[in-house]
Each structure stands twice: as C-alpha cells, then as structure tokens.
Design a protein around this motif. Structure first.
Motif, PDB file in Angstrom:
ATOM      1  N   CYS A 236       0.830  -1.213   0.000  1.00 10.92           N
ATOM      2  CA  CYS A 236       0.000   0.000   0.000  1.00 10.92           C
ATOM      3  C   CYS A 236       0.862   1.260   0.000  1.00 10.92           C
ATOM      4  O   CYS A 236       0.584   2.223  -0.724  1.00 10.92           O
ATOM      5  CB  CYS A 236      -0.930  -0.002   1.208  1.00 10.92           C
ATOM      6  N   LEU A 237       1.913   1.264   0.811  1.00 11.32           N
ATOM      7  CA  LEU A 237       2.761   2.452   0.917  1.00 11.32           C
ATOM      8  C   LEU A 237       3.580   2.707  -0.343  1.00 11.32           C
ATOM      9  O   LEU A 237       3.916   3.859  -0.649  1.00 11.32           O
ATOM     10  CB  LEU A 237       3.698   2.314   2.127  1.00 11.32           C
ATOM     11  N   THR A 238       3.913   1.643  -1.067  1.00 10.23           N
ATOM     12  CA  THR A 238       4.750   1.813  -2.266  1.00 10.23           C
ATOM     13  C   THR A 238       3.920   1.947  -3.547  1.00 10.23           C
ATOM     14  O   THR A 238       4.485   2.038  -4.635  1.00 10.23           O
ATOM     15  CB  THR A 238       5.717   0.618  -2.417  1.00 10.23           C
ATOM     16  N   ASN A 239       2.597   1.956  -3.419  1.00  6.27           N
ATOM     17  CA  ASN A 239       1.749   2.062  -4.605  1.00  6.27           C
ATOM     18  C   ASN A 239       0.660   3.111  -4.415  1.00  6.27           C
ATOM     19  O   ASN A 239      -0.478   2.936  -4.867  1.00  6.27           O
ATOM     20  CB  ASN A 239       1.114   0.702  -4.924  1.00  6.27           C
ATOM     21  N   ILE A 240       1.019   4.209  -3.769  1.00  2.00           N
ATOM     22  CA  ILE A 240       0.072   5.311  -3.591  1.00  2.00           C
ATOM     23  C   ILE A 240       0.026   6.121  -4.892  1.00  2.00           C
ATOM     24  O   ILE A 240       1.060   6.616  -5.344  1.00  2.00           O
ATOM     25  CB  ILE A 240       0.486   6.208  -2.414  1.00  2.00           C
ATOM     26  N   PRO A 241      -1.132   6.254  -5.505  1.00  2.00           N
ATOM     27  CA  PRO A 241      -1.228   6.982  -6.780  1.00  2.00           C
ATOM     28  C   PRO A 241      -1.228   8.498  -6.568  1.00  2.00           C
ATOM     29  O   PRO A 241      -1.663   8.992  -5.523  1.00  2.00           O
ATOM     30  CB  PRO A 241      -2.572   6.513  -7.337  1.00  2.00           C
TER      31      PRO A 241
END
Length: 472
Positions: A236-241
């Motif tokens: 989740c933290l590495t795929n924040i748009p």
C-alpha cells in the motif's frame, strides 16, 4: 489475531486453599485493607509486555482488513477523523469498565468480576433494578455470544473469499507483482461451496477443547498474520497513486456501514478485565491500555487511509482481495487465511465456555462428552449456515459490529458507570457524558443494523436477478 485469554473467566480460584498463602501475610484488624484484585496476578501473572501483546492480539484481526472500505464509506477526511474519535471513545469505555469492576469487586470483597458480573452487581446498586440484576449478566453474555459467533461467521466468509480467489487465479499467477491482472481464470465455484468445504476442518479444529494444545498453532498463526500485515502495508505504501482524487466525505446513507465496520474492529473490550486481572502489577494496566489501544488506533487509521488511497473506489470487503495476483501476495492471502482459521477456535472457545457447562450440568456424566461435542458441532454448523445466507464479507462485518459490538463497547460501559456511582457523588456533567456516549452507541446500533440488513436484501435480490438472467 485473537487473544487466547478467556473473555469470561477469571483465574481458577477453586483450588485455592482457604488459609493464606505463604506470600500473603495475615493482616491485623487495624491494618489497611487493599482490594484483593491487586494481588490476584501474583508472581505468576503476566508482565507488562505480555499483557500488551495479548491486548494487541485481541484487537487485530479481520476488522483491520475491512477498514479501507469503511473509510471509503465515510470519506477520505471524515473516515480517519471518525476512526480517531471512535478509538478515543472506545478506550475511554474500556477504562470505565475496569474502574467499575474494581469498585464493585472491592465493595463486595470479590477477587474478580467478569463483564457480566460487573453489570449484574452494578444493577444491584439501583433499588428498582436489583430484583432483575441477574438479567444484566445474561444480556451481556448474550451479546458476547452474538459477537463471538459473529466473528466466526466473518471467518467463514473471509476464508472462502480469499481461498476462492487464490484457486481461481492459480493458472494465471505470476512472479510479477507490479500488475494486478491475471491472464487465466479457472471456472469459478460459488464461495458458499468453499464454506462447506471448510466446515469439516473447522469442526475438527473446535474439537480441541483445551487451549494449551492450540498454543503452538496460535503462535504460528500470529506470526503468519503479522508477516502478512507487513507485506500488505509495504504494498500500500509503495503504490500510492498521484494525484489523489477521492471524496473527502462519503454519502450520509453509507456512514452507518462505516460505523458498524469500525466498531467491529475496535471490539476488544471482552479481553480487558481478564488481562488486567492476570497482570503481575494491575496498577500498570491503565498504561498498557492506553499504549496498546494507541498502537491499535494508529494501525486502524493508517490501514484504512492508505488502503483506500491505494485502491480507491475498487476497494473490496477485505484489502487482501485487492492485492496483486502474484505468488508473493497469493501466499500472503493464504498465510492470513491460516491465521484466521486457527483464530476461529480461539473465538469459538468463548461461546463454548458460556453455553456448554450449563448443558452438561443437566445430563449424566456418561453423556457429558457427547453433549459437549454435539454443541460444538451445532454451533459451527450454525455459523456456517449464517455465513452461507450472507456471503458478503463487508456486510457481515458491519452487521455484527452494529448489533453486538456497539452494545458491548459503547452502550453498556457508560450505563454501568451511572448505576455503579450514581449515589456516590457523580456529577451531572459526567452523567450527561455517559448518557451521550450510550446514545451514540444506540443510534449506531439501530442505523447500522438497519442499513446493513437493507444492503444484504438489496445484494441478494440483485444476485438472484443476475442468476435468473443468465439461466434465460
């Protein structure tokens, strides 16, 4: 992650000698009397750190994974702020329960009071309620049973949906975790068939009647769930748009669904009294409570917020169902599912301890084991049937939270403080605060239950119509 502490029972005092123990000096009549609960834990009690771990285990489970959808229902701004407010109120109510139990146990000279006992003896403080005080304990035990069996229903749905997704996408699962698509789908079976598949395995699991035999499995379950949460947070933290374009406030009609899911997640009040009682130094429990629930609240807010930001309007009832269809995250789903499978037995144990002993007392010793196992089978089948009737993870969580968790976590503790201290100098401001919290819980109970049931009916109707259309 459920705690292996019995929610209902205190220490086993049946084996205690009537004479003072060596480490319990006899007090002279003039010596000050200390409440006995302060020394129940004794030297063999839980340490500060052990109690903190148990408190965290009792509050972190499937509810955490459903919070991103809850934040979607409330809005990107309203959701986290509401979780913070709900966390503060929930911790306050836990503290109220501990204070009332302490006061009543010291007043009555009893070493330990369960949640139900505290409500029963609190009602005896009110003349017009005293004749019916036993119903206070019965109502609390009823809601505890609803809560625990509700958790078990949620576990059936969680297991079926996550394992179903892993099986369906097995042929198309890759090592590439940077995409959330799969190339090959196996023809799908209904999730309710997966519930029936898990049924015999769960029945075998609950036949383990002594928690000490579950301890090794519980340990591995906790490790697998912790590892899964680390990977979920990492993704989740590495795929924040960017940019983030989500509504700050959700629709008002969806807010009760948020309430039900959030209070379901915060419903760890049943473990509070047993944990406090078994500490080596119970006076430090308040610090454990604030520290542990502070950590839990931060986890809830961050998981709900970043999960909703990461997946937006596509977020599902459990964030695990949104994870990439690569082998790493398929393994994460299976690890968390294993943890939930073992946790079923721990949550089931609470209801078993409430319901089975009275039934065994009414039959001969020869039939005691048969009655025990029969009730266990019946309760597991009941939770499976209820899950089959409502195979919607988010709605089951919201319904269980609205019906039972709101009562145990928000409605009862403030009322308990009023009936316990109403004749001991309680200020009108404190009484108004307690009434206000209980009313909020009652409104959430009614609105959340109504909206959840309405959504269940709507989805079932849509599902039947879709099936009928496909058959035509």
């Amino acid at each position: 992650m459920a705690s292996d502490i019995n929610y209902q029972d205190g220490p086993d005092f049946s084996r205690r000698s009537e004479s003072p123990a060596e480490d319990e000096p006899i007090r002279s009549p003039g010596s000050p009397r200390h409440p006995e609960y302060e020394r129940i834990g004794g030297r063999a009690g839980s340490s500060f750190f052990q109690t903190l771990i148990h408190l965290l285990k009792g509050n972190i489970g499937t509810g955490l994974l459903g919070l991103p959808l809850a934040v979607k229902n409330a809005g990107l701004l309203v959701g986290p702020l509401s979780l913070l407010a709900m966390g503060i109120v929930a911790v306050h109510c836990m503290n109220l329960l501990v204070k009332c139990a302490h006061h009543l146990s010291a007043k009555l000279g009893k070493p330990f009071l369960s949640y139900g006992d505290a409500v029963e003896y609190g009602m005896e403080n009110v003349p017009w309620l005293s004749r019916h005080s036993v119903w206070g304990r019965r109502v609390v035990n009823l809601f505890l049973n609803i809560t625990q069996l509700g958790f078990c229903c949620v576990y059936f749905v969680f297991l079926s949906e996550n394992v179903k997704q892993v099986v369906e996408t097995a042929n198309g699962t890759t090592v590439n975790c940077h995409t959330n698509e799969t190339g090959v789908m196996i023809p799908s079976y209904d999730s309710r068939l997966y519930m029936l598949f898990f049924l015999p395995f769960i029945i075998v699991l609950v036949f383990i009647r002594n928690l000490k035999y579950l301890a090794p499995l519980s340990f591995f379950a906790n490790i697998s769930m912790c590892a899964s949460l680390v990977f979920i947070y990492y993704y989740c933290l590495t795929n924040i748009p960017y940019p983030i374009d989500l509504p700050l406030a959700g629709r008002g009609v969806d807010y009760p669904l948020f309430f039900g899911t959030a209070i379901f997640a915060f419903e760890g009040i049943g473990v509070v009294l047993p944990l406090e009682n078994k500490m080596q130094n119970p006076k430090k429990f308040t610090m454990v409570l604030y520290l542990g629930m502070g950590i839990v609240t931060v986890l809830y807010i961050t998981m709900g917020t970043i999960g909703y930001i990461g997946f937006g309007e596509h977020i599902r009832g459990s964030i695990t169902l949104n994870l990439p269809l690569c082998w790493l995250y398929q393994t994460v789903k299976l690890l968390y599912s294993f943890g939930i499978y073992i946790t079923y037995a721990l949550q089931f144990y609470v209801s078993a301890e409430i319901l089975i002993p009275p039934a065994q007392a009414r039959c001969s010793t020869r039939w005691a084991l048969v009655v025990d196992l029969s009730i266990r089978v019946a309760l597991v089948c009941l939770t499976c049937i209820l899950a089959i009737l409502i195979p919607e993870l988010d709605l089951v969580i919201s319904l269980v939270g609205s019906v039972s968790s709101s009562a145990l976590a928000l409605i009862f503790p403030p009322l308990l403080q009023i009936i316990t201290f109403h004749n001991e100098g309680m200020t009108p401001l404190v009484m108004a605060k307690d009434v206000g919290i209980s009313l909020i819980g009652l409104v959430g109970f009614v609105a959340g239950t109504y909206i959840s049931i309405q959504e269940i009916i709507t989805r079932n109707s849509a599902g039947h119509n879709s099936t009928h259309f496909q058959l035509m």
